[in-house]
Structures are given as C-alpha cells and as structure tokens.
Design a protein around this motif. Structure first.
Motif, PDB file in Angstrom:
ATOM      1  N   GLU A 134       0.849  -1.187   0.000  1.00  0.00           N
ATOM      2  CA  GLU A 134       0.000   0.000   0.000  1.00  0.00           C
ATOM      3  C   GLU A 134       0.886   1.239   0.000  1.00  0.00           C
ATOM      4  N   THR A 209       2.076  -5.939  -6.631  1.00  0.00           N
ATOM      5  CA  THR A 209       0.715  -5.431  -6.488  1.00  0.00           C
ATOM      6  C   THR A 209       0.706  -4.256  -5.526  1.00  0.00           C
ATOM      7  N   TYR A 211      -1.638  -0.956  -3.922  1.00  0.00           N
ATOM      8  CA  TYR A 211      -2.938  -0.327  -3.719  1.00  0.00           C
ATOM      9  C   TYR A 211      -2.738   1.081  -3.185  1.00  0.00           C
ATOM     10  N   SER A 212      -3.592   1.999  -3.605  1.00  0.00           N
ATOM     11  CA  SER A 212      -3.502   3.387  -3.161  1.00  0.00           C
ATOM     12  C   SER A 212      -4.897   4.003  -3.157  1.00  0.00           C
ATOM     13  N   HIS A 227      -1.641  -2.197 -10.306  1.00  0.00           N
ATOM     14  CA  HIS A 227      -2.108  -1.117  -9.441  1.00  0.00           C
ATOM     15  C   HIS A 227      -3.633  -1.024  -9.441  1.00  0.00           C
ATOM     16  N   ASP A 228      -4.186  -0.829  -8.259  1.00  0.00           N
ATOM     17  CA  ASP A 228      -5.616  -0.580  -8.115  1.00  0.00           C
ATOM     18  C   ASP A 228      -5.792   0.433  -6.997  1.00  0.00           C
ATOM     19  N   ASN A 229      -6.917   1.155  -7.010  1.00  0.00           N
ATOM     20  CA  ASN A 229      -7.123   2.157  -5.973  1.00  0.00           C
ATOM     21  C   ASN A 229      -8.512   2.054  -5.364  1.00  0.00           C
ATOM     22  N   VAL A 230      -8.651   2.651  -4.198  1.00  0.00           N
ATOM     23  CA  VAL A 230      -9.927   2.708  -3.498  1.00  0.00           C
ATOM     24  C   VAL A 230     -10.374   4.162  -3.493  1.00  0.00           C
ATOM     25  N   GLN A 241      -9.820  -6.868  -1.461  1.00  0.00           N
ATOM     26  CA  GLN A 241      -8.466  -6.698  -0.947  1.00  0.00           C
ATOM     27  C   GLN A 241      -7.926  -5.293  -1.178  1.00  0.00           C
ATOM     28  N   VAL A 242      -8.678  -4.485  -1.888  1.00  0.00           N
ATOM     29  CA  VAL A 242      -8.214  -3.138  -2.228  1.00  0.00           C
ATOM     30  C   VAL A 242      -8.565  -2.166  -1.098  1.00  0.00           C
ATOM     31  N   HIS A 243      -7.548  -1.724  -0.369  1.00  0.00           N
ATOM     32  CA  HIS A 243      -7.726  -0.717   0.677  1.00  0.00           C
ATOM     33  C   HIS A 243      -6.352  -0.199   1.103  1.00  0.00           C
ATOM     34  N   THR A 244      -6.348   0.879   1.860  1.00  0.00           N
ATOM     35  CA  THR A 244      -5.100   1.458   2.380  1.00  0.00           C
ATOM     36  C   THR A 244      -5.140   1.530   3.900  1.00  0.00           C
TER      37      THR A 244
END
Length: 310
Positions: A134, A209, A211-212, A227-230, A241-244
């Motif tokens: 993250e 992997t 996340y941001s 990369h994936d974001n919330v 699973q996507v969180h910071t």
C-alpha cells in the motif's frame, strides 16, 4: 546476555569495562580491526588499541567510527538510552530521557539523534516481493484553523502569512508498507509525481501489487505495477483486498508520536524521526533483546554535533 527489561540491562552494565567488552564482542566478534585503515591485528594498550600498520599506527577505542565516537557518556547510559528509545512505541522526548537518565536535555537531544542515525536504513530495502503493498501520502503540521490569525496563510499571497512572513506548509510524507511486513518512509517538499514514482521504484520490484487512494499522482504506477485504488472521495474505503487501511494505521501511530511526544519537528530533522519510527515498526516482531542487539550491530555511523546542527 539476555535482557528482558531495563533494570536487567542496568544491573549487568555496572561498570564501563563490562560495556566496552560487550560492545567489542558485538562490533568485532573477537577479531578487532583498526577503524582508520582496516588493519586486522591491532594490539591492546592501557587505554584501548593501537594499529600495527606502520603507515597508520593510530590509537583507537571501540567507540571510534560509531555513534559513540567522541562521547564521554558511559556505555551504561548509552545502552539505557537505546533501550528506552527503541522500546517506546511512540518514542521518547529528550526532556523525558534527560530526567530518566540523569543527564542534561541538550545531551539527551544529541544522544537521541545519534540513535536515530544508528536506526537509519543503510541500503534501500525491497518491499512487495511476496506481499501486497500500500502507498499513501500524509501531512504533518498544525491545523490552519488552530493558528493565530496573523500566522495563517494570506489570501492575497499564498507564499506569505498574514503578518508577511514566509508561509510554511505542512510536511508531506510518502509511505510504502507491506501487509504484515515492513514500511519505508520519505519526507518530500511536495507530493510530486516524479518523486513518488522514483521512491516506489527504489523500494518495490516491478510487477508487484500496489494499492492506493485515487490521487492522480499514482496513475503512473500502472505502467510498472499491478495497481488498483480505493475511492475515498465516494466514501468507499474497502473493496475486497483493495484498501489502504494498513498504511492509515501506521500514520495514526506516527502522528500520535510526533504530536503527543515531540510536539514539533523541524523540516531539517523530520527524516531522522521517520527513520526512528520505521525501524521500530520493521522490527516489531523481534524480542526486546533481539532488537537491542541488532541495532547495536548497525551502530557504525558517525554523527558529529556540528554536522547535526549546521
């Protein structure tokens, strides 16, 4: 020697000779060498060691070339300071350390900064090789609404306060954290895209992997990483699973320490405080004795008072 508490540590290091012998074992492992030229066969003198090399032939002690160099503070006090600074989750102030160890506040301040020099990562650590990572940015500093009117940012000139002095914005900190792993921190003058991308590439291998949140600066990560974001702006904080949340939890500890223990940290020294918090977090799974021994192994860093305050 296994130390389980500060009283045990103080009981063991009753005299300076014990502290010197202990640190010589940690630093040299029974094979002392000259810190000036690297000669491996110095001989013992009444006050320490002397190099056998004819071109060097310098005298030295186990303190030379370490955070303890040119310090008259006994090892007993140094070791107690290291124990306290690394055991307190949110840190310890120089005022409190001075009271606890019976030294002046000025001395305690210098001791703590040398300890932070010891805790600094000597080489970039790689994160995310086997874990999700993250990334997030946080800001440290007083709230604008809490400032006196004359100290607030001028509406006419954003670079000045209402009283005409240069305006100091909050300190920007970029953090990269592994889930159930380590953290890497960097203080930057602003959350610019280039600085952020370079920092990530230094610490995270390609194809990891990440996340941001939805900040635009993170869009370039898709070129190198998964990369994936919330979307916090939509009040969405977890999507599978996507969180910071991991890095947000770390920020809460960091800020409670900076605000509650140190109260104020200058731009000049903020990086040292980040080294301190990162080192404690990254070694949280170790026992107190393991941390103490490991940190002493990395104490070959010289920091003079002049170099610290200039």
């Amino acid at each position: 020697m296994q130390f389980k508490s500060l009283p045990q540590l103080l009981d063991f290091f009753k005299d300076e000779a014990t502290g010197i012998a202990y640190y010589e074992t940690i630093r040299w492992g029974g094979e002392p060498h000259c810190p000036h030229c690297g000669c491996e066969k110095p001989y013992k003198t009444n006050r320490g060691w002397k190099c056998r090399d004819k071109e060097c032939h310098k005298k030295f002690t186990v303190r030379v070339g370490t955070i303890f160099e040119n310090s008259k503070i006994p090892f007993r006090i140094w070791f107690a300071a290291i124990w306290l600074a690394t055991e307190h989750k949110k840190g310890i102030s120089s005022v409190q350390l001075a009271i606890d160890l019976g030294i002046t506040q000025k001395t305690a301040w210098f001791v703590l900064h040398r300890i932070r020099e010891m805790l600094r990562e000597k080489a970039p650590q790689m994160l995310g090789e086997n874990k999700m990572v993250e990334i997030d940015a946080s800001y440290v500093g007083g709230k604008e609404s809490n400032k006196h009117l004359r100290k607030r940012r001028s509406q006419n000139d954003k670079n000045l306060t209402n009283e005409g002095e240069p305006y100091k914005a909050k300190k920007a900190i970029i953090g990269i954290i592994e889930r159930d792993g380590k953290v890497a921190l960097k203080h930057v003058s602003g959350e610019t895209t280039n600085i952020m991308v370079d920092f990530v590439k230094t610490h995270v291998p390609a194809d990891s992997t990440i996340y941001s949140d939805e900040a635009a600066a993170y869009k370039q990560l898709k070129k190198t990483y998964k990369h994936d974001n919330v979307k916090h702006s939509l009040n969405i904080y977890v999507e599978g699973q996507v969180h910071t949340n991991t890095i947000e939890n770390f920020w809460s500890v960091l800020k409670r320490g900076l605000y509650g223990v140190y109260h104020q940290v200058s731009d000049k020294h903020i990086s040292r405080y980040l080294d301190e918090y990162a080192a404690r977090f990254n070694n949280r799974s170790k026992t107190s004795n393991q941390r103490f021994h490991q940190f002493l192994e990395g104490s070959e860093s010289v920091l003079s008072y002049k170099g610290l305050v200039k």
